[in-house]
Structure formats: structure tokens, C-alpha cells
Design a protein around this motif. Sequence first.
Motif, mmCIF file in Angstrom:
data_model
loop_
_atom_site.group_PDB
_atom_site.id
_atom_site.type_symbol
_atom_site.label_atom_id
_atom_site.label_comp_id
_atom_site.label_asym_id
_atom_site.label_seq_id
_atom_site.Cartn_x
_atom_site.Cartn_y
_atom_site.Cartn_z
ATOM 1 N N ALA A 106 -3.032 3.212 -0.600
ATOM 2 C CA ALA A 106 -4.087 4.116 -0.132
ATOM 3 C C ALA A 106 -4.363 5.197 -1.158
ATOM 4 C CB ALA A 106 -3.685 4.740 1.196
ATOM 5 N N ALA A 107 -3.289 5.831 -1.614
ATOM 6 C CA ALA A 107 -3.464 6.963 -2.512
ATOM 7 C C ALA A 107 -4.080 6.531 -3.834
ATOM 8 C CB ALA A 107 -2.128 7.654 -2.745
ATOM 9 N N VAL A 157 -6.725 13.669 2.050
ATOM 10 C CA VAL A 157 -6.158 12.360 2.360
ATOM 11 C C VAL A 157 -4.999 12.058 1.412
ATOM 12 C CG1 VAL A 157 -6.636 9.896 2.365
ATOM 13 C CG2 VAL A 157 -8.232 11.454 3.433
ATOM 14 N N LEU A 185 -4.792 6.433 6.650
ATOM 15 C CA LEU A 185 -4.595 6.008 5.261
ATOM 16 C C LEU A 185 -5.020 4.555 5.062
ATOM 17 C CD1 LEU A 185 -1.187 7.709 4.526
ATOM 18 C CD2 LEU A 185 -3.467 8.459 3.881
ATOM 19 N N ALA A 209 -1.242 11.221 2.424
ATOM 20 C CA ALA A 209 -0.518 10.050 1.918
ATOM 21 C C ALA A 209 0.866 10.461 1.444
ATOM 22 C CB ALA A 209 -1.300 9.400 0.776
ATOM 23 N N ALA A 253 -7.811 3.143 2.600
ATOM 24 C CA ALA A 253 -7.502 2.127 1.595
ATOM 25 C C ALA A 253 -8.417 0.922 1.762
ATOM 26 C CB ALA A 253 -6.046 1.706 1.703
ATOM 27 N N VAL A 301 0.959 3.370 1.820
ATOM 28 C CA VAL A 301 0.547 4.684 1.368
ATOM 29 C C VAL A 301 0.238 4.686 -0.113
ATOM 30 C CG1 VAL A 301 1.474 6.941 0.907
ATOM 31 C CG2 VAL A 301 1.679 5.947 3.165
#
Lengths: 270, 641
Positions: free
Chosen positions: B587-588, B98, B543, B102, B547, B584
Motif C-alpha cells: 500500500a505504502a 495514508v 490501506l 500504513a 493499494a 501495508v
Amino acid sequence: MPPGEPAADPAELLDPVAPGADGLRVSRVTVRFGGITAVDGASLHVRPASVTGLIGPNGAGKTTLFDVVTGLRRPETGAVLLDGDEVTRAPVHERARRGMARTFQRLEAFGSLTVRENVLVAAEIHATAGRALGRRAARARARDRADELLARTGIADYAAHRADTVPTGTARLLELARALAAEPRVLLLDEPSAGLSAPESAALAGLLRGLAGEGLAVLLVEHDMELVMGVCDTLYVLESGRIIAGGPPERVRADPRVRDAYLGPGEGAA
Amino acid sequence: MDSFLTYTVLGLVSGAGYAVAAGGLVVTYATSRIFNIGHGAVGMVMAFLFWELSAGRGLPAWAAVALVVLVVAPLCGALAERTVLRDLGEAPSDVALVVTVALMVALLGLAQTLWPPKPRPVSPFFEGHGFHLGSAFVGAHDLLTVAAGLLVAAGLSVLLRFTRTGAAMRATVHDPGLLALFGGRPAWTTSLSWAIGASLAALSGILLTPVVQLDYYGLTLLVISAYSAAMLGRLTSLPMTYLGALALGLLQSYTVGYLPTSGAFTGLRPAIPALFLFAVLVFLRSPQARLGRLRGAAGVAVASSRRAAPWAAVFVVAAAVAAAALPAEQALVVALGVVYGIVMLSMVLLNGYGGQVSLAQLTFAGVGAVVAARWASGSVLSLVAAAVVAAAVGALVALPALRLHGLYLALATLAFGQLMDKVVFQADFAFGYNGALDVRRLTVLGVRFGTEKAYLVLSAVVFALVGAGLLALRRGPYGRLVLALRDSETACATLGLNARLARVVLFAASAGIAGLAGALMGGLRQSVSASDFMVFNSLPLLLLAVACGVTSVTGAALGGAALAWLPKLQAQFPAAGGLLFLVVGVAAVALRSEPNGIAGWVFRFGRETVAARWTRLSGGPSPDAEPVDVGPVEAVGHAPR
């Protein structure tokens, strides 16, 4: 042949098998990794209602042999027989359904589940495998079975803990309980006592004897020589992929080849 | 015969370009055990940068190439490794996956922000120079590409096999600690490998641009070609990778040359790598299972049905209130958010519970939409059919890939999505070439859901039902089974479970939920086309789900809401690409520190405050603080590392 008699002669292993319970036979199994021969024509017989030990130095091929027996690895040559039926080509889950279970040297407990759930999921897999009807009743029985096994292996106190948080020794006992939940006839244990305290080890020995008393064929890979000598009816020694000795523990221990290979030249009994 | 030679040259040139990219993949994978899905996207951004420097800023081509390939790309690669990717090789494979997704989406957002869509002609190096080989013209650029492919394969082989750095690279992956003990510098070695990987991605992007054009997606999908080639070399053998790349290039060239170029076949060229990948997956022997990691995955406490039911009711009532209060066009937006939330529920099942990653959940939604439009449109049966067909397609996709590692599944889904976008969805039995399908709105038991507002309520009810179903599943024996399967497939098999079958069923169920959402989306929009279900749109969805919390139903609801809200935000701040970028980033980052996402924070906050208040009020321990299910409660905040 009463339990305790040696079965080191590979020719005997290929004799026609009497119908019914015969336990596990491994016949002339060879495994190669690239140029290295990890298991070299190994044969052994694990009888029902007995504990059979498999010892040997690190790298001798014990775990590889376990992988062959349970189907995680295909041998180049040789055969695996479960109660007289050849299972050499059967997939892993098929062998399990036919009565084979194991634990792992490098732990494979389900870390996201609690200790109890670990055993429960195994009992449920066993109870519902290939069954379309009566699954609900089967699951209810699985719950009872799981609780019984937690008590029997002495880890009931940890039942509600996540498996990735318990001590190594407990995780090993958990793997044993989980394997038993599949109600196997042949049980393979890969160093079950590593991480156990002395009293826990003694309890394990008692448990193993009890399982053999119930008719299980137990194959035990173990470094704890006290445990091995105490519980095994038969002992095999694997060295560099070959079975170099097999028979009653006392006789194997007295074998000079074993002393040289396993205990080191000039050393006394373990 | 004449054209054969031309196609051969063309194929070898693309193949050499793929080989360069594949070499980069092999190096990074061999050193860090992270498979970078954003590899193609790195090449894409660098090709755009090259264009900017040479065509835009007037730098000589050689200087621009040198600057991009030797300076910018390696620096970016090393930087990315230092900041986001370090240690991910030891994380569960879905987490690492994932994060690289991202990265890929971030790079796509970056490129679209910096270089908005417009035609950017790219001429090959040394245009007009070359020689004739029989009737085929071999340009200097072609020669350069082939030479680069050979040089990279040979150079990397020498590096990995015969140099100290190469030995350190190979050692890093086995035991970085041990390497450090012997005086190696594992951190430096890993950064170096990412630098080389990014550099090669850049080179291949630049070399291939005259073939595939300066296109965001075309170049990003280079990863599939490079990956298929690298797979032939089992991600380790460079010579086999090189041969695989050439074979793929040739196959693609001949297919384009000798198959009809009209209608549904138009998109075949970019879909060839996807087909090639599937072929490789089917014939590849499965690798040895990874053993010996006693480490559970993160999860949140699973609500009992008694506690989940009121929340489901609140959700539906809120949707009804929103439907009553909002004008139709806003109700449509909110309803879309709820439908996307159902797609995210499919991710909760597959990824949150099962630990597998699909990069094409919207494609399954597309399958559902096509079925709902074509069969019994407007009836409840169409919903059922949509779910069933999408599940069947899901099973077909999962079967070849699931013999292997989770990574292979993710890539197979990306390839599958690409194939559906370019070929299947364009066929007459689906949307038709660049076509759209009308989907009739539902009539349930004589009640017609004819408006956007009615659809909002309907979608909310479906979301609540599916969510409650997932929770019930998760609490029961199947939930235990899914988690067990995730933790150790090997152990499950040794207990008598047909693990592969179980995983296919899980994947199919997830695809079925997505298909159901697609059917709803069709009815809501009334007209849908292939572009609504593009595989690249699945990625931000994934994503966002991660998140917001892919381990919980609440997370899916939050994710759907966020997705409905984002376009509004986007309208206010036109820097659209930047927004994607932001998502993103969240999310990351959230993924690494909080595997349960925003929902995880919400739960913890809720539990702490509620428990504290209860204790104050009653003077005793709160019943809420008494966990129904001890394990997962403890797991909150338990980072999977």
C-alpha cells in the motif's frame, strides 16, 4: 457623482447610501497580524460600471484587503458594504451569492478539472445555489454560459486541458472566466495580467472595459502600470496598509506622496 | 478527599506521559508538516522492545531504557523519515495521512508477530520506593514520569527557540531550499526531528506502560491523547501542549475515579481522550485556509454508463456462478469480500473522489448492522434505515471536524471509532456489553435470501448498483463539484458554495454507503458483535483500498476480492502479522508511485493493449483511445507531487 470622482474621504463613505446599485464600499478596515498592522483604516469605493485600480508596493496589504472584502479574513474594525448592505460578518459563500466574485494572486484553479469544467462547475454552483427546483434547466443554461465565457476570455483552445497543465497566464484568465460564471456585480481581480503576453494584456484591458460597460464594479489589483492607467476610472494607492491617495489616475500619478511611496523618490511617471 | 489526592497524582502522572508523547508530535510536525498517526504505535513497539530487553533478556532497566530511547528509536525514526516519509509534507494531505496510517498498521503487525499475545506484567521503575503525600502514595516511577514531562517540555522549548538546530528546524518547514542556500541542511534537520519524535514516543510508551499495560492498541492510541494535547497548543506551542496533556490526564483520572465502573462505563477510560479531542475540535478556531497550490489530484478515466454496464453485469454473473459452484462456507467468504468491497466504495467516494480520509468506515458499518438488527430486521426497509442512520451519525462526526483541515477529520474519525468501540457499541441499545446481535436475512419482494449463496448474489447486485451510482455521480455535476471542493475549498466558497455543508454531505453519503454494507454483513453473518467493526480493522481496509485503487470502482472490487482471499492465505501461512505487514508495504509503496493503485495499472494495460490491437485490426485510431473525458485520462499515472 459620475465615475472617476475621488472617494478618498472616509467620512463620505459612511454617508447614507442611496438604494439600488452602489457597488462595493470598504470603510475604515483594519487588520492586524500579531503586532503588525497589515491594513490600517483603509476605505475605498468601487462604483458600478467602473474599473477601480488598487496599487501599492508588495506587502502593502492589497491581498489582505481582498481577503477581508470576500470574507476569507475578519477585520479587527471596519465595515464592508455590498450595494449598500453590510456584509462584514457574512460568510464567504453568502457574499458570493450576493454578487461578489474574485480571482486569486496565488492561483486557486481546480487542478483536477479541465479548463472548461472549471468554468462549468462555477456556473453550476451559481445556477443551483439555494435552488431546489428546475436544477436541470439551470444546468443546461450553465453549460451555455461556460462556453460563452471561455470564448470571451480567449481560452477556448484550452477547454479540454487539465487546469494544472496550462500556462500561468491561461490559468489566470481561467480564474477570471470562473469568477464571471458566478454572474457577479462586484468583481475583484488580484493581479490578473501576471504571466500574460503583451497582446493578451491588451485583450484583458478590452475585456475589463467591456465588463464595466455592462455595469460591473471591478476592483483591480495590478502591477502592470500600463494596464492600470489604461483601464481604471479611479485609482487608489495603498502603502503600509493605508490608502495614501485616491482619485482619477492622472491626478493620483501626479501626487508627490504617491511618487515617493510607490515609484520611489525622484523617479518620473511610470 | 483521600481518593481525590490519589486520583490527582495518577492524573498528573498520565498527563506527564502524554506530554512527553505530545512533545514528540509537535517537534516532527513543526519541522516536516507531517502528522504522524503512527506516533503512538512507535511508542508501543518500543515499549515491547524495552520489555523484551529488560524482562526477557535480563538487561538492567536503565540500560534497556537508554538503548531503546537513545539508540533504537531515534535510528528507526530517522530511517523511516529517509525511506518513506521524505517530501510527504508537500504531498496532498490525504496521501501523507495514508502513508503514516500504513506505518501504524505495519508497526501493529510487527509487534503482534514478534510478541504474540500473552500476559506481560510490567513493574514500574524503582518499585516500592516513593513517599506519602497525605494519604496518596507517590511512587518513584510517578516522580520520574512527571520529571520527564517537565524536562521534555523545557528541553524542546530551549531547543526550538534558542539553538541553531532549533532555528533550522523551524526554517525547514517554511522553505527547505532557502535554508540550504544559507548553509543549513534541511534533510538532516528533518531526519533529526523524526529521530527526536520517535525517541520521545518510545520514552512515553515505556513510562506509561505500568498505567495502560503492555497492550498493542492501548499504547497505539496514545496518539489520540498526545494529539489532543498538542492541539491545545495548536501543534506549535509547547507550554500549552504540556498544560493540555496534564488537563487530559487529570480529566481521565477523575472520570475513572468518580463514574460508575460497571457495564457500558467500563470502557470509558480509554475513550476519554477521544471525547477530549472532540471537545478541543469544537472549540478550536479554524486555521487560515491553505492557498496557492494549483495542483490537481490523480484520477482515472471515468467510464461511461454504456461501458460500465456490461462490466457490472459480468460482475453479478460471476458472483452467481461462484455462488453456484462454491460450497456454502466459501460462498460466505466471497460474499464477505463483496461486502467489504462496498465499504471500499464508500472510501472511493470520500477519499478517491473527495480527497478526505476516514479511519473508521467499519464503525459506520457497525452502526448500520445495529440498525438492521434492531429495526425492521429482514426487510429492505432495514437496509434503508441502516444507510440513513449511518449517514446521520457520519454528519454528526464530520460537523465539528470539517471546519478544520483534513487531518483533523481523520483523527476525529479515529477518536470516534474508539469511542464507539469502547462505549456506544457496548451499550444495551447497541450490541450490549460484550454481546452479539442476531440479524435476520432479507426478504425482498417476497423472495427470501436465506442462504450464504443467495447473499453472495445479493451483495454483488448491491455492489454493482452502488458502483454504477458512484460512476454516474462522478460523471455529472456532483462529480465536478466534489473534485472542485477537493482542489480548492476556498475557491468554491468564493463562487457561492457552502463548502462546509457540501463536505458534510459528502462525508455523510460515504458513511451511509458503509452503513448499507454493515446491514448486509449482518444479514450475511446472521450474528454480529462489536468486535466485527473494531476501528482498528478499518485501517487495513483503508490501506488495501488505496493499494488496489481508491480512485476507481474497479479498485474497490479488487480490494474486496483481496480481502476475501487474504484470510485463506493467512490460514496457509500462519505468520498472520507478517501478512498484514506485506499488505501495508504494498500500500505504502504503491501509493507513492501509483496513486490510482493496482486498478490504475489494469486500466493502463487494458488501454494500451486494446488500443494497439484495434489499430492493427482496423488500421485506424481506436475509438477506445479517444478519451471521453480528456483530463482524467491524462491524469493516469500523474503522481500528486
